[in-house]
Scaffold this active site. Structure first.
Site, PDB file in Angstrom:
ATOM      1  N   CYS A 148      31.847  44.490  55.650  1.00 16.20           N
ATOM      2  CA  CYS A 148      33.211  44.458  57.138  1.00 16.20           C
ATOM      3  C   CYS A 148      32.697  45.257  56.800  1.00 16.20           C
ATOM      4  O   CYS A 148      32.883  46.178  58.367  1.00 16.20           O
ATOM      5  CB  CYS A 148      34.120  43.492  56.321  1.00 16.20           C
ATOM      6  SG  CYS A 148      33.651  41.436  56.546  1.00 16.20           S
ATOM      7  N   HIS A 149      33.498  46.468  56.069  1.00 11.28           N
ATOM      8  CA  HIS A 149      34.213  47.731  55.981  1.00 11.28           C
ATOM      9  C   HIS A 149      32.526  48.939  55.113  1.00 11.28           C
ATOM     10  O   HIS A 149      32.828  49.823  55.309  1.00 11.28           O
ATOM     11  CB  HIS A 149      35.486  48.342  55.946  1.00 11.28           C
ATOM     12  CG  HIS A 149      36.173  47.518  56.630  1.00 11.28           C
ATOM     13  ND1 HIS A 149      36.734  46.132  56.509  1.00 11.28           N
ATOM     14  CD2 HIS A 149      36.084  47.377  58.445  1.00 11.28           C
ATOM     15  CE1 HIS A 149      37.274  45.619  57.796  1.00 11.28           C
ATOM     16  NE2 HIS A 149      37.026  46.136  58.627  1.00 11.28           N
TER      17      HIS A 149
END
Length: 184
Positions: A148-149
């Site tokens: 996601c990040h």
């Protein structure tokens, strides 16, 4: 006249005993009714059975081979159980001296060095990192990777790169015997 006075007195005694019986019976029935109506309220204050079931999770460790990772659920959260290879343990110990955003020695994160148990939730925004399945991306340090990040965790579940502020959380756990793990 004597006879009727005795009869009247006898009726009064019968009425008194009947009245006492009715009062005792009614009071007993009322008390039972109150107890039965209050019991559901008292019982509702106990923890639900599904909550009690989530309090701890047991895992049989016998079928887990070295290098294998499994996921179990504890309190509705995924928990990663990693039976580390000797190479993974050596790498985790060597990384103790690396520049870590959340410094923690590998020995402080495990009870038995071959077993790493961590809550599988990224400490950045609560995503579930990759790395549990064979062949999935494990990040730059061989642990877990949050796509996601871009947080990268090492083989001890410590944050090494990316926006996550802390290491993967180590839940409370115990080994009651060599083949059993109890989380919670």
């Amino acid at each position: 006249m004597m006879k009727s006075e005795g009869h009247i007195e006898s009726l009064r005694i019968d009425e008194r005993s009947r009245r006492d019986f009715l009062i005792v019976s009614t009071s007993t029935l009322a008390a039972t009714g109150v107890a039965l109506s209050v019991w559901p309220l008292i019982d509702s204050l106990n923890p639900a059975s599904d909550t009690l079931a989530l309090a701890s999770t047991d895992l049989n460790l016998r079928p887990i081979e070295r290098g294998q990772r499994v996921t179990v659920v504890w309190q509705g959260k995924p928990v990663f159980v990693d039976r580390r290879t000797p190479e993974a343990v050596t790498k985790a110990k060597a990384d103790d001296s690396a520049a870590l955003p959340d410094p923690e020695k590998d020995a402080d994160r495990v009870q038995r060095e071959e077993w790493l148990i961590v809550v599988g939730i990224c400490t950045h925004l609560g995503c579930i990192p990759l790395g549990q399945r064979e062949g999935s991306r494990r990040g730059d340090f061989g642990g877990w990777f949050c796509p996601c990040h871009g947080s990268h965790y090492d083989t001890s579940g410590r944050i090494r790169k990316g926006p996550a502020p802390r290491n993967l959380v180590v839940p409370p756990y115990a080994f009651p015997n060599p083949e059993k793990l109890v989380i919670g």
